[in-house]
Design a protein around this motif. Structure first.
Motif, PDB file in Angstrom:
ATOM      1  N   THR A 131      38.408  32.857  40.323  1.00 30.55           N
ATOM      2  CA  THR A 131      37.508  32.095  41.132  1.00 30.55           C
ATOM      3  C   THR A 131      37.643  32.627  42.650  1.00 30.55           C
ATOM      4  OG1 THR A 131      39.039  30.358  41.590  1.00 30.55           O
ATOM      5  CG2 THR A 131      37.738  30.068  39.807  1.00 30.55           C
ATOM      6  N   GLU A 132      38.309  33.763  42.737  1.00 28.27           N
ATOM      7  CA  GLU A 132      38.389  34.001  44.364  1.00 28.27           C
ATOM      8  C   GLU A 132      37.777  35.411  44.627  1.00 28.27           C
ATOM      9  OE1 GLU A 132      40.150  32.296  46.845  1.00 28.27           O
ATOM     10  OE2 GLU A 132      39.802  30.883  45.461  1.00 28.27           O
ATOM     11  N   ASN A 133      37.994  36.362  43.825  1.00 31.69           N
ATOM     12  CA  ASN A 133      37.589  37.864  43.859  1.00 31.69           C
ATOM     13  C   ASN A 133      36.808  38.521  43.043  1.00 31.69           C
ATOM     14  OD1 ASN A 133      38.942  37.676  46.893  1.00 31.69           O
ATOM     15  ND2 ASN A 133      40.638  37.912  45.403  1.00 31.69           N
TER      16      ASN A 133
ATOM     17  N   SER B 269      33.991  37.990  47.912  1.00 28.83           N
ATOM     18  CA  SER B 269      34.842  36.680  47.477  1.00 28.83           C
ATOM     19  C   SER B 269      33.627  36.025  46.908  1.00 28.83           C
ATOM     20  CB  SER B 269      35.077  36.129  48.980  1.00 28.83           C
ATOM     21  OG  SER B 269      35.358  34.546  48.522  1.00 28.83           O
TER      22      SER B 269
ATOM     23  N   SER C  61      34.504  32.853  45.925  1.00 32.66           N
ATOM     24  CA  SER C  61      35.156  31.413  45.688  1.00 32.66           C
ATOM     25  C   SER C  61      34.087  30.324  46.351  1.00 32.66           C
ATOM     26  CB  SER C  61      36.173  31.464  47.094  1.00 32.66           C
ATOM     27  OG  SER C  61      35.831  31.831  48.283  1.00 32.66           O
TER      28      SER C  61
ATOM     29  N   ASP D 115      42.173  36.113  40.920  1.00 31.72           N
ATOM     30  CA  ASP D 115      42.509  35.288  41.934  1.00 31.72           C
ATOM     31  C   ASP D 115      43.517  35.849  43.095  1.00 31.72           C
ATOM     32  OD1 ASP D 115      40.873  33.293  41.329  1.00 31.72           O
ATOM     33  OD2 ASP D 115      42.194  32.393  39.931  1.00 31.72           O
TER      34      ASP D 115
ATOM     35  N   THR E  47      46.331  41.503  52.163  1.00 33.12           N
ATOM     36  CA  THR E  47      45.803  40.290  51.452  1.00 33.12           C
ATOM     37  C   THR E  47      46.601  39.051  51.760  1.00 33.12           C
ATOM     38  OG1 THR E  47      45.023  41.545  49.439  1.00 33.12           O
ATOM     39  CG2 THR E  47      44.945  39.162  49.467  1.00 33.12           C
TER      40      THR E  47
ATOM     41  N   PRO F 176      41.529  27.695  40.684  1.00 33.84           N
ATOM     42  CA  PRO F 176      41.575  27.940  42.042  1.00 33.84           C
ATOM     43  C   PRO F 176      43.033  27.853  42.550  1.00 33.84           C
ATOM     44  CG  PRO F 176      39.532  26.537  41.679  1.00 33.84           C
ATOM     45  CD  PRO F 176      40.358  26.632  40.375  1.00 33.84           C
TER      46      PRO F 176
END
Length: 465
Positions: free
Chosen positions: A29-31, A48, A50, A76, A120, A314
């Motif tokens: 769900t992030e990248n 992204s 997100s 993620d 990161t 997440p």
């Protein structure tokens, strides 16, 4: 966990790459990112995801991309794919999994005057670390082997050169990589999820074995390193992580979940008006329960699919809570006055189930709620993927702390479902969840439902070994 997709075609692959990568959206769900290689060289784009779905982020990008080779990732942890200039020439790389000894490996490389450019969240990008370890080999395949031997954890990787794509499954095969062959024409694909293949015109050809390395090119598939003998596939793939239509090492996800549900029902004698599953991953388990017990399946909770993904993946609890609150809508007419069996894939933290699912059912007039997870109590945080990171997150560890009055490393008694310690732990979780009854699927039944020998499954989350 994250997902990988790669494709080799004789024409522009960007559309196939876009949709193939999107079929892994349930794994992160992030990248998200895409990279292609064509006549103009390498090109990549990373966004992204997100706050927006993968398709909406990349729908314009892929139309501008042109290449016959492509790799994509959803993850993620690390923004990727990266493009690296190395002694092997230029390559693009994507990698998913976890490197538990990342700090030690980074320190060793820095001591040897190496440097890192991709940062990161204040730390190094895991994919750049993987690339640097690979670059220390005599060639890319040798470098992948050396990387796998150096890391503690689990990494699957795709490395794209101007000639083709190297695909490598992690050393013990904990997470999947599969090869697809284009139907009716030349072309190869590689994916974490085999369910990505059919709608894109590919058929499943091969499950990569543990540590196996292959090379995909216009000439077809070449095995560079055969699979290792020892295999330990993550059992949670079939219980929760995997997409229902997918298949791992010859065993389909949906059918395994139905077998779990049937096993729960065979060991249950509770009376209820209907059985239901927490959308989405609990549904298959509930269908199996309904088939075995003869109790009808109904939907007291409906997921608003267009706007919300998984609430487990997440990285922050605040986001997990928000998604859990918003994604499920209660159907009061189904719930009111009903006794229900609620099947879920697992109870990890327990906070979402308690605060945002059980509460909705009680608030809408449920008479009884009987929760039936499709696996045993999760006792250890995963050290091979970025899911649970600490003992404190786990519901059963909170129960043990409350019972013992302190944290303890000796949990053997709590692992035995016949023991008083186990019964006390389950009762504490039941009261904490505020449900009528709670009964977990025994680990022996879960293993049988999956269908692989116990020695070929990773059961670390339950046994700590």
């Amino acid at each position: 966990m994250g997902g990988l997709f790669g494709v080799v075609k004789t024409v522009n692959c960007s559309k196939t790459l876009f949709y193939g990568t999107d079929y892994h959206s349930h794994l992160g769900t992030e990248n998200g990112g895409l990279a292609v290689c064509g006549a103009k060289g390498f090109y990549h784009t990373i966004h992204s995801i997100s706050q927006a779905q993968f398709k909406s982020r990349f729908v314009d990008d892929y139309k501008e991309m042109d290449g016959t080779l492509g790799i994509g990732a959803i993850d993620d942890d690390a923004p990727q794919p990266l493009i690296i200039r190395s002694k092997f020439g230029t390559f693009a790389i994507a990698a998913t999994g976890q490197v538990s000894n990342k700090k030690a490996l980074m320190a060793g490389l820095l001591d040897q005057c190496d440097s890192f450019s991709e940062m990161t969240l204040g730390g190094i990008n895991t994919v750049e670390l993987v690339a640097k370890l690979i670059s220390r080999g005599s060639d890319i395949a040798d470098g992948i082997v050396r990387m796998q031997e150096a890391i503690e954890g689990s990494i699957c990787t795709l490395v794209m050169t101007a000639d083709g794509i190297y695909a490598a499954r992690d050393r013990y095969g904990r997470f999947p990589l599969t090869i697809g062959e284009r139907i009716g024409g030349p072309g190869m694909a590689v994916a974490t999820e085999a369910s990505a293949f059919p709608n894109l015109g590919y058929q499943l050809r091969h499950f990569l074995g543990p540590g196996e390395i292959v090379f995909l090119s216009a000439d077809g598939l070449k095995v560079l390193r055969p699979p290792r003998e020892r295999r330990q596939v993550c059992a949670f793939l079939w219980i929760y992580t995997g997409y229902p239509a997918s298949i791992y090492d010859g065993i389909g996800v949906e059918m395994a979940r139905e077998r779990c549900g049937r096993a729960i029902a065979r060991n249950d004698d509770v009376e209820a008006d209907f059985v239901t599953g927490i959308p989405d991953s609990g549904v298959g388990h509930a269908i199996g329960y309904a088939m075995e017990s003869g109790i009808p399946f109904r939907r007291p909770l409906v997921k608003y699919t267009p706007g919300y993904g998984r609430s487990y993946t997440p990285p922050s609890q605040d986001i997990r809570d928000l998604v859990a609150t918003m994604k499920l809508s209660a159907v009061r007419e189904v719930i009111q006055g009903s006794r229900m069996i609620v099947c879920d894939d697992s109870i990890v933290r327990g906070t979402q189930l308690k605060n945002f699912t059980i509460t909705k059912l009680w608030d809408n007039g449920a008479r009884e709620i009987h929760v039936r997870p499709a696996c045993p109590p999760l006792m250890y945080p995963c050290i091979f993927a970025s899911s649970t990171r600490t003992f404190a997150e786990l519901a059963c560890r909170r129960a043990i702390r409350a019972i013992e009055g302190r944290d303890t490393d000796n949990v053997e008694g709590y692992l035995d479902r016949r023991s008083e310690e186990y019964r006390s732990m389950v009762e504490w979780i039941r009261r904490d969840l505020n449900v009528t009854s709670l009964k977990y699927l025994p680990i022996e039944d879960m293993i049988a439902a999956i269908g692989l020998p116990e020695t070929e499954l990773c059961l670390y989350c339950w046994r700590g070994r």
